[in-house]
Design a protein around this motif. Structure first.
Motif, PDB file in Angstrom:
ATOM      1  N   HIS A 236     -10.025 -50.509  64.017  1.00  0.00           N
ATOM      2  CA  HIS A 236     -10.370 -50.546  65.453  1.00  0.00           C
ATOM      3  C   HIS A 236      -9.256 -51.145  66.306  1.00  0.00           C
ATOM      4  CE1 HIS A 236     -14.307 -49.276  64.314  1.00  0.00           C
ATOM      5  NE2 HIS A 236     -14.572 -50.380  63.624  1.00  0.00           N
ATOM      6  N   LYS A 342     -12.168 -46.211  55.313  1.00  0.00           N
ATOM      7  CA  LYS A 342     -12.615 -46.240  56.724  1.00  0.00           C
ATOM      8  C   LYS A 342     -14.073 -45.787  56.799  1.00  0.00           C
ATOM      9  CE  LYS A 342      -8.742 -47.235  59.044  1.00  0.00           C
ATOM     10  NZ  LYS A 342      -8.587 -48.281  60.037  1.00  0.00           N
ATOM     11  N   ARG A 346     -14.932 -49.705  56.705  1.00  0.00           N
ATOM     12  CA  ARG A 346     -13.688 -50.453  57.027  1.00  0.00           C
ATOM     13  C   ARG A 346     -13.678 -51.829  56.320  1.00  0.00           C
ATOM     14  NH1 ARG A 346     -14.833 -47.208  61.147  1.00  0.00           N
ATOM     15  NH2 ARG A 346     -13.155 -45.989  62.062  1.00  0.00           N
TER      16      ARG A 346
HETATM   17  N1  LIG Z   1       0.014 -52.372  71.003  1.00  0.00           N
HETATM   18  C1  LIG Z   1       0.386 -51.356  70.247  1.00  0.00           C
HETATM   19  N2  LIG Z   1      -0.470 -50.383  69.959  1.00  0.00           N
HETATM   20  C2  LIG Z   1      -0.093 -49.372  69.156  1.00  0.00           C
HETATM   21  C3  LIG Z   1       1.183 -49.301  68.625  1.00  0.00           C
HETATM   22  N3  LIG Z   1       1.288 -48.175  67.882  1.00  0.00           N
HETATM   23  C4  LIG Z   1       0.090 -47.568  67.939  1.00  0.00           C
HETATM   24  N4  LIG Z   1      -0.745 -48.281  68.710  1.00  0.00           N
HETATM   25  C5  LIG Z   1      -2.144 -48.000  69.072  1.00  0.00           C
HETATM   26  O1  LIG Z   1      -2.953 -48.064  67.916  1.00  0.00           O
HETATM   27  C6  LIG Z   1      -4.163 -47.373  68.235  1.00  0.00           C
HETATM   28  C7  LIG Z   1      -4.643 -46.591  67.013  1.00  0.00           C
HETATM   29  O2  LIG Z   1      -5.891 -46.083  67.309  1.00  0.00           O
HETATM   30  P1  LIG Z   1      -6.693 -45.144  66.391  1.00  0.00           P
HETATM   31  O3  LIG Z   1      -5.751 -44.217  65.638  1.00  0.00           O
HETATM   32  O4  LIG Z   1      -7.742 -44.480  67.210  1.00  0.00           O
HETATM   33  O5  LIG Z   1      -7.303 -46.068  65.295  1.00  0.00           O
HETATM   34  P2  LIG Z   1      -8.198 -47.376  65.419  1.00  0.00           P
HETATM   35  O6  LIG Z   1      -8.636 -47.659  66.807  1.00  0.00           O
HETATM   36  O7  LIG Z   1      -7.432 -48.454  64.727  1.00  0.00           O
HETATM   37  O8  LIG Z   1      -9.441 -47.000  64.573  1.00  0.00           O
HETATM   38  P3  LIG Z   1      -9.551 -46.847  63.012  1.00  0.00           P
HETATM   39  O9  LIG Z   1      -8.212 -46.694  62.439  1.00  0.00           O
HETATM   40  O10 LIG Z   1     -10.407 -45.627  62.800  1.00  0.00           O
HETATM   41  O11 LIG Z   1     -10.233 -48.072  62.534  1.00  0.00           O
HETATM   42  C8  LIG Z   1      -3.831 -46.461  69.410  1.00  0.00           C
HETATM   43  O12 LIG Z   1      -4.526 -46.929  70.545  1.00  0.00           O
HETATM   44  C9  LIG Z   1      -2.344 -46.609  69.622  1.00  0.00           C
HETATM   45  O13 LIG Z   1      -1.971 -46.571  70.992  1.00  0.00           O
HETATM   46  C10 LIG Z   1       2.114 -50.346  68.945  1.00  0.00           C
HETATM   47  O14 LIG Z   1       3.265 -50.377  68.534  1.00  0.00           O
HETATM   48  N5  LIG Z   1       1.663 -51.340  69.752  1.00  0.00           N
END
Ligand SMILES: Nc1nc2c(ncn2[C@@H]2O[C@H](COP(=O)(O)OP(=O)(O)OP(=O)(O)O)[C@@H](O)[C@H]2O)c(=O)[nH]1
Length: 357
Positions: A236, A342, A346
């Motif tokens: 998340h 997942k 999770r």
């Molecule tokens: N702050 C920040 N956010 C990042 C970076 N790289 C990726 N993200 C964010 O990581 C988030 C990944 O979201 P999702 O792929 O939907 O996965 P999640 O919300 O972790 O959900 P699950 O993996 O299903 O548990 C996205 O909102 C991306 O914008 C980074 O370098 N910095």
């Protein structure tokens, strides 16, 4: 084969130093024998050669057996400089007007050895200063000779000195050129090394990036090494970004990296596969041990108190590399296992067994 050996030798300045010492010792023996047989030996040299054949083996011992090459280099340089400079002065004073051209010519032709030794074994700055200092002494000698301080009547000797002053000037100039080339080469090597390093590091987290991980995986696969992959994904994470903003999200990723690194062993490799996904390569690790490692990482993260957001969890997919299967096959097994973790709610570790592949 011979070329490769020479290249290794050139890259190892301690070995070159030892070799130069041996060559100089052998050269002294030869010159001594020839001068004795032709009866042209200068008295000073007769003692000088004996002292050299005591001092230089000591330097060799210091460098080769006592493993103290730095002291050996400085000692050798000081000894050779003092020997050749005092030899030059004495030959001038004693032999200038005795017509012994051989003594002066032989002294002059050995002086450039000091320049070469200094450029080879001292730091660039020390070498340049020593070479200029010694050359200035040579010029002073030339000036004194021409100002009739040594009452040098023999015009051949005068011409010889003038010639030596020019040829040694050219010698130093060439050595400057070599040093400049070496400095340029060192600087470009350093730049290339820095660029290579930067190309493999993730700018935000300071750990290896996908490029580094892929290279490492390819190398390990080619070597048929045993290893397991741990694909780690933050749970998340989008919600964290949405609630606290991207900058806080970045801080969480940094803190998480630290947390994961604390659970790894020195031989393991961690890198950022992309976004909020990490890949750990557990070197020489069977599936059962990799699972224990993954659980340790998961628990370490789950128990960590993140200052801004409280608790964060990760899900981990684990797979073992088999030499009869490709890296991408292993990776996709770990990815499937992560997907299952997942879906199982999770904050879980799922191991991809060979049957599930
Ligand atoms: N702050 C920040 N956010 C990042 C970076 N790289 C990726 N993200 C964010 O990581 C988030 C990944 O979201 P999702 O792929 O939907 O996965 P999640 O919300 O972790 O959900 P699950 O993996 O299903 O548990 C996205 O909102 C991306 O914008 C980074 O370098 N910095």
């Amino acid at each position: 084969m011979i070329l490769r050996k020479l290249k290794t030798l050139v890259n190892n300045s301690d070995k070159i130093f030892n070799l130069v010492l041996l060559v100089v010792m052998v050269a002294i023996c030869f010159v001594w024998a020839i001068e004795e047989s032709l009866d042209v030996i200068f008295d000073y040299d007769r003692y000088g050669y004996i002292i050299s054949l005591v001092v230089l083996p000591i330097c060799f011992w210091l460098s080769y057996f006592a493993k103290n090459p730095h002291i050996a280099r400085v000692f050798t340089f000081i000894y050779l400089t003092l020997y050749l400079l005092s030899l030059t002065v004495i030959t001038f004073l004693q032999a200038a007007n005795s017509g012994t051209i051989y003594s002066i010519a032989s002294t002059l032709q050995w002086v450039p050895i000091i320049y070469i030794v200094s450029f080879l074994f001292l730091s660039n700055k020390q070498a340049i200063l020593s070479a200029i200092g010694i050359y200035c002494l040579m010029l002073l000698m030339l000036f004194l000779a021409h100002a009739d301080v040594f009452e040098l009547e023999n015009t051949v000797l005068q011409a010889l000195l003038l010639n030596a002053a020019f040829s040694q000037g050219v010698c130093i100039f060439c050595l400057f050129g070599i040093v400049k080339l070496k400095m340029t080469k060192d600087a470009s090597n350093l730049r290339a090394e820095k660029m290579e390093k930067a190309a493999n590091i993730d700018g935000l987290l300071g750990i290896g990036n996908r490029r580094m991980l892929q290279r490492k995986l390819n190398t390990m696969a080619t070597d048929y090494s045993a290893f397991s992959l741990l694909l780690i994904d933050v749970d998340h994470f989008k919600a964290i970004n949405d609630t606290h903003g991207h900058l806080v999200g970045d801080d969480i990723l940094r803190e998480l990296t630290q947390c994961i690194e604390n659970s790894l062993r020195p031989d393991d490799t961690i890198g950022r596969w992309g976004g909020e996904e990490f890949l750990a390569i557990a070197n020489g690790t069977e599936l059962a041990v990799a699972e224990v490692l993954a659980q340790r990482i998961r628990e370490g993260v789950a128990q960590h108190d993140f200052a801004t957001v409280g608790r964060v969890t990760v899900s981990i997919g684990v797979a073992q590399f088999h030499p009869d299967r490709s890296i991408s096959h292993t990776f996709s097994s770990a990815d499937k296992a992560l997907y299952e973790a997942k879906h199982a709610g999770r904050n879980k570790v799922v191991v991809a067994t060979q049957d599930s592949d």
